[in-house]
Design a protein around this motif. Structure first.
Motif, mmCIF file in Angstrom:
data_model
loop_
_atom_site.group_PDB
_atom_site.id
_atom_site.type_symbol
_atom_site.label_atom_id
_atom_site.label_comp_id
_atom_site.label_asym_id
_atom_site.label_seq_id
_atom_site.Cartn_x
_atom_site.Cartn_y
_atom_site.Cartn_z
ATOM 1 N N ILE A 74 0.855 -1.183 0.000
ATOM 2 C CA ILE A 74 0.000 0.000 0.000
ATOM 3 C C ILE A 74 0.894 1.237 0.000
ATOM 4 N N ILE A 75 0.570 2.205 -0.852
ATOM 5 C CA ILE A 75 1.336 3.457 -0.931
ATOM 6 C C ILE A 75 0.891 4.350 0.221
ATOM 7 N N THR A 76 1.848 4.725 1.080
ATOM 8 C CA THR A 76 1.520 5.539 2.256
ATOM 9 C C THR A 76 1.793 7.022 2.060
ATOM 10 N N ASP A 77 2.573 7.379 1.040
ATOM 11 C CA ASP A 77 2.909 8.785 0.803
ATOM 12 C C ASP A 77 2.799 9.047 -0.683
ATOM 13 N N GLY A 78 1.711 9.694 -1.090
ATOM 14 C CA GLY A 78 1.485 9.930 -2.509
ATOM 15 C C GLY A 78 2.128 11.207 -2.984
ATOM 16 N N ALA A 86 -3.433 3.726 -2.430
ATOM 17 C CA ALA A 86 -3.604 2.784 -3.539
ATOM 18 C C ALA A 86 -2.743 1.540 -3.309
ATOM 19 N N GLU A 87 -3.219 0.415 -3.854
ATOM 20 C CA GLU A 87 -2.427 -0.814 -3.787
ATOM 21 C C GLU A 87 -1.460 -0.833 -4.963
ATOM 22 N N THR A 161 16.054 1.437 -1.093
ATOM 23 C CA THR A 161 15.540 0.664 -2.215
ATOM 24 C C THR A 161 14.422 1.477 -2.824
ATOM 25 N N VAL A 162 14.486 1.691 -4.128
ATOM 26 C CA VAL A 162 13.388 2.367 -4.827
ATOM 27 C C VAL A 162 12.626 1.326 -5.620
ATOM 28 N N TYR A 163 11.345 1.617 -5.809
ATOM 29 C CA TYR A 163 10.461 0.674 -6.485
ATOM 30 C C TYR A 163 9.793 1.329 -7.676
ATOM 31 N N LEU A 187 5.967 2.845 1.371
ATOM 32 C CA LEU A 187 5.120 1.650 1.177
ATOM 33 C C LEU A 187 4.914 0.954 2.520
ATOM 34 N N THR A 188 3.810 0.241 2.607
ATOM 35 C CA THR A 188 3.575 -0.612 3.773
ATOM 36 C C THR A 188 2.945 -1.912 3.287
ATOM 37 N N THR A 189 3.035 -2.918 4.092
ATOM 38 C CA THR A 189 2.530 -4.244 3.715
ATOM 39 C C THR A 189 1.025 -4.207 3.502
#
Length: 191
Positions: A74-78, A86-87, A161-163, A187-189
């Motif tokens: 889950i995106i925690t900081d948009g 968002a997932e 790490t960047v995604y 991100l979070t789980t």
């Protein structure tokens, strides 16, 4: 004679009042002040939310990322509307230095403050990472119109790490593919 003096005094008073009002700001005009916080809320309308998925040749895959390729988070900081909450599906995970940058777009548009993120491999002749705050360097990143070949100022450097992610916007339902970049701390789980 007294009447003439009164007339002169009255005339000078009117002239002085007009002159002073011309020099002062309109007391009825409302001004919109731009605070630093507002400045960081950028207009991302020119951002390429999706990308080809191409990454710099020198970018190294993360050996043991918290979120492996194919997993969800889950995106925690948009960075823009529709990201937060968002997932995300992880498309790529890379170990690098991510930079928050400010720059003048090559298009002549307004200065962009505190853009998140470009990575070290997207900087031109940057030398060894990490670069220090205040360093000026050019970028070949094209996340936003006017970014490619712009001279950027490093605001912050984060070894992380960047995604690269795919997600569906929570505001307009738009499918975004190969978005670059989010950091591990953004991100979070997924439950």
């Amino acid at each position: 004679m007294k009447l003439q003096r009164k007339w002169h005094a009255g005339f000078l008073t009117v002239v002085a009042a007009i002159a002073l009002s011309a020099c002062s700001e309109d007391p009825f005009e409302t001004k919109k002040e731009v605070t630093t916080e507002q400045n960081t809320e950028m207009d991302h309308s020119t951002m390429d939310h999706s990308s080809s998925g191409d990454v710099p040749e020198t970018l190294k895959n993360a050996e043991n990322p918290m979120y492996p390729v194919g997993s969800t988070a889950i995106i925690t900081d948009g960075h823009m509307d529709g990201m937060k909450g968002a997932e995300a599906t992880i498309v790529g995970a890379y170990d690098t230095t991510a930079y928050m940058i400010s720059y003048e777009p090559t298009t002549g548009d307004d200065r962009v403050e505190k853009h998140k993120w470009v990575i070290h491999e997207e900087l031109i002749d940057a030398g060894d990472a990490p670069l220090t705050t205040g360093t000026e360097v050019k970028t070949d990143a094209s996340h936003m119109e006017g970014m490619e070949n712009a001279t950027v100022v490093i605001d912050e450097a984060v070894q992380t790490t960047v995604y690269m992610i795919d997600y569906v916007s929570t505001t307009n339902g738009e499918a975004v593919k190969n978005h670059k970049w989010v950091t591990e701390s953004e991100l979070t789980t997924a439950n």
